[in-house]
Motif scaffolding. Sequence first.
Motif, short mmCIF file in Angstrom:
data_model
loop_
_atom_site.label_atom_id
_atom_site.label_comp_id
_atom_site.label_asym_id
_atom_site.label_seq_id
_atom_site.Cartn_x
_atom_site.Cartn_y
_atom_site.Cartn_z
N LEU A 31 0.83 -1.20 0.00
CA LEU A 31 0.00 0.00 0.00
C LEU A 31 0.87 1.26 0.00
N ALA A 32 1.93 1.25 0.81
CA ALA A 32 2.83 2.41 0.84
C ALA A 32 3.48 2.62 -0.52
N THR A 33 3.82 1.52 -1.19
CA THR A 33 4.42 1.62 -2.52
C THR A 33 3.42 2.19 -3.52
N SER A 56 -3.97 -7.70 9.05
CA SER A 56 -3.60 -7.00 7.82
C SER A 56 -4.21 -5.61 7.76
N TRP A 57 -5.36 -5.41 8.40
CA TRP A 57 -5.94 -4.06 8.45
C TRP A 57 -5.07 -3.13 9.28
N ALA A 58 -4.46 -3.66 10.34
CA ALA A 58 -3.50 -2.84 11.10
C ALA A 58 -2.30 -2.51 10.24
N SER A 59 -1.82 -3.49 9.48
CA SER A 59 -0.70 -3.25 8.57
C SER A 59 -1.08 -2.23 7.50
N ALA A 60 -2.32 -2.32 7.01
CA ALA A 60 -2.79 -1.36 6.01
C ALA A 60 -2.80 0.05 6.57
N TRP A 61 -3.24 0.20 7.81
CA TRP A 61 -3.26 1.52 8.44
C TRP A 61 -1.85 2.09 8.55
N ILE A 62 -0.91 1.26 9.00
CA ILE A 62 0.48 1.72 9.12
C ILE A 62 1.03 2.08 7.74
N GLY A 63 0.69 1.25 6.73
CA GLY A 63 1.18 1.52 5.38
C GLY A 63 0.67 2.83 4.83
N SER A 97 7.16 6.38 4.33
CA SER A 97 7.88 5.64 3.30
C SER A 97 7.70 4.15 3.53
N VAL A 98 8.08 3.36 2.54
CA VAL A 98 8.01 1.89 2.67
C VAL A 98 8.95 1.42 3.76
N THR A 99 10.14 2.02 3.84
CA THR A 99 11.12 1.63 4.85
C THR A 99 10.58 1.88 6.26
N ALA A 100 9.93 3.03 6.45
CA ALA A 100 9.36 3.35 7.75
C ALA A 100 8.26 2.36 8.11
N MET A 101 7.43 2.02 7.13
CA MET A 101 6.35 1.08 7.38
C MET A 101 6.89 -0.28 7.81
N GLN A 102 7.91 -0.76 7.10
CA GLN A 102 8.50 -2.05 7.41
C GLN A 102 9.12 -2.04 8.80
#
Length: 250
Positions: free
Chosen positions: A76-78, A150-157, A162-167
Amino acid sequence: MISQSLTLTWRSLVPLKNSPGQLLAMLIQPVFMIVIFVYLFGGAAGGDRAEAVQYMLPGVLVQVALMATIGTGMNLATDIGNGVFDRFRTMPIARMAPLAGRILADLCTMTVTLAMAVLVGYLVGFRVTTSPLEALAGLGLVLLFTMALSWASAWIGVIAKSVTAMQGISTAVLLPLTFGSSAFIPATDLPGWLTAWMSVNPVSHLAAALRGFTVGGLDAADVWITLGWTAALLAVFVPLALRAYNRRVR
């Protein structure tokens, strides 16, 4: 909204046919996880490797599924960084469809990864001692919980810069949950303060439920606690992800 989400799910899956490296990584990851935990650390869970495999394989399945949720936020971040969602904004589709489509696509790939992990588990000696339906119910519970996560991951994304920050954020959250659980080692073998943390860790209950569904000794409390955490994650992070998405693409 459902048809739009399914269309965007297909959009997310189609590029995989042109990314053999990504497909290979998805299939090889569970192999490495099983080798590392069963063969290198297997002695911590039982007196011999056979006992270690029976205890640890469900925990490995849970960890593989949970770590795969990081990909949701990264993708999502990408997409946001590439301007893909800016194009979605001009289309007559539900605001939830891009997020739901991404999560459903990742759920499909996660199913393949879990199937690969089960196959490798059988090759190293893991055996289901319950019925096939019970084993499938256990895997379904894992997929249900990881879908909610995955919804929590989506929110963070969506909120990450950036993608690096999300990871980095996702890894910092998931590592204490997975390694600080009884997925790989019984809580009775650890200090009291760590045992207390494991008793409230949702990953411990998810791993215990999957272990009960596959090798026996199921405690219904583990299932209900996992379902409770699933409902809580959905109740909290679906609205948060949608709100963050609406703000980001406004």
